[in-house]
Design a protein around this motif. Structure first.
Motif, PDB file in Angstrom:
ATOM      1  N   SER A  48      -0.543  66.643  94.763  1.00 34.03           N
ATOM      2  CA  SER A  48      -1.249  65.952  93.678  1.00 34.03           C
ATOM      3  C   SER A  48      -0.424  64.776  93.164  1.00 34.03           C
ATOM      4  O   SER A  48       0.799  64.766  93.245  1.00 34.03           O
ATOM      5  N   VAL A  57      -5.176  56.815  88.347  1.00 31.16           N
ATOM      6  CA  VAL A  57      -6.459  57.521  88.391  1.00 31.16           C
ATOM      7  C   VAL A  57      -7.369  56.902  89.447  1.00 31.16           C
ATOM      8  O   VAL A  57      -8.145  57.603  90.091  1.00 31.16           O
ATOM      9  N   THR A  99      -7.973  61.593  91.178  1.00 33.52           N
ATOM     10  CA  THR A  99      -8.415  62.262  89.965  1.00 33.52           C
ATOM     11  C   THR A  99      -8.477  63.749  90.262  1.00 33.52           C
ATOM     12  O   THR A  99      -9.043  64.130  91.272  1.00 33.52           O
ATOM     13  N   PRO A 100      -7.931  64.623  89.492  1.00 31.44           N
ATOM     14  CA  PRO A 100      -7.225  64.319  88.262  1.00 31.44           C
ATOM     15  C   PRO A 100      -5.786  63.894  88.534  1.00 31.44           C
ATOM     16  O   PRO A 100      -5.170  64.296  89.503  1.00 31.44           O
ATOM     17  N   ARG A 130      -8.682  59.425  78.148  1.00 27.55           N
ATOM     18  CA  ARG A 130      -8.621  59.699  79.589  1.00 27.55           C
ATOM     19  C   ARG A 130      -8.565  61.197  79.884  1.00 27.55           C
ATOM     20  O   ARG A 130      -8.278  61.599  81.005  1.00 27.55           O
ATOM     21  N   HIS A 174     -10.639  63.467  80.487  1.00 29.23           N
ATOM     22  CA  HIS A 174     -11.476  63.967  81.583  1.00 29.23           C
ATOM     23  C   HIS A 174     -10.920  63.584  82.962  1.00 29.23           C
ATOM     24  O   HIS A 174     -11.397  64.089  83.978  1.00 29.23           O
ATOM     25  N   GLN A 175      -9.913  62.722  83.014  1.00 32.59           N
ATOM     26  CA  GLN A 175      -9.347  62.262  84.283  1.00 32.59           C
ATOM     27  C   GLN A 175      -7.927  62.757  84.532  1.00 32.59           C
ATOM     28  O   GLN A 175      -7.381  62.503  85.589  1.00 32.59           O
ATOM     29  N   ILE A 176      -7.323  63.425  83.542  1.00 29.65           N
ATOM     30  CA  ILE A 176      -5.916  63.787  83.657  1.00 29.65           C
ATOM     31  C   ILE A 176      -5.692  65.260  83.353  1.00 29.65           C
ATOM     32  O   ILE A 176      -6.518  65.907  82.709  1.00 29.65           O
ATOM     33  N   HIS A 177      -4.590  65.769  83.866  1.00 24.34           N
ATOM     34  CA  HIS A 177      -4.014  67.039  83.449  1.00 24.34           C
ATOM     35  C   HIS A 177      -2.649  66.695  82.883  1.00 24.34           C
ATOM     36  O   HIS A 177      -2.050  65.686  83.266  1.00 24.34           O
ATOM     37  N   THR A 185      -8.551  68.975  78.124  1.00 23.19           N
ATOM     38  CA  THR A 185      -7.964  68.841  79.448  1.00 23.19           C
ATOM     39  C   THR A 185      -7.015  70.000  79.699  1.00 23.19           C
ATOM     40  O   THR A 185      -6.640  70.712  78.779  1.00 23.19           O
ATOM     41  N   THR A 186      -6.637  70.197  80.943  1.00 22.03           N
ATOM     42  CA  THR A 186      -5.686  71.248  81.292  1.00 22.03           C
ATOM     43  C   THR A 186      -4.287  70.805  80.880  1.00 22.03           C
ATOM     44  O   THR A 186      -3.869  69.695  81.199  1.00 22.03           O
TER      45      THR A 186
END
Length: 104
Positions: free
Chosen positions: A16, A41, A45-46, A68, A70-73, A93-94
């Motif tokens: 990742s 991104v 993604t993520p 952001r 919804h696009q990142i952990h 987000t996580t």
């Protein structure tokens, strides 16, 4: 005067994409952070944003992360974990580093 912030893109052992942040994130450098996240991104993604070496994060930095989410952990350490939880970012987000299990 811009606060010191180093952003280093890379890969984690699982393949990742990660963006490591070192220093302080405040209104003087959030445009740089936002641009770096957006650039990474576009490739993956993520995106994992590693905040473990961030010593300070102000509301401008939180705004960039919220926009952001919804696009990142995120990976955090004990310094920023309470801020991310109290702000509600952990609900969007996580976030790893809050305990044994990621939030969300």
């Amino acid at each position: 005067m811009t606060t010191a912030l180093t952003l280093t893109p890379g890969r984690r052992p699982d393949g990742s994409t990660v963006l490591r942040a070192v220093g302080e994130i405040d209104m003087s450098n959030v445009d740089t952070l936002a641009a770096a996240i957006d650039e990474q991104v576009a490739a993956a993604t993520p995106l994992v944003v590693d905040l473990r070496a961030v010593e300070y994060l102000d509301s401008a930095g939180l705004t960039v992360l919220f926009a952001r989410a919804h696009q990142i952990h995120l990976i955090t350490g004990p310094l920023l974990a309470p801020l991310l939880a109290i702000s509600g970012l952990t609900q969007l987000t996580t976030v790893h580093g809050l305990g044994d299990e990621p939030t969300r």
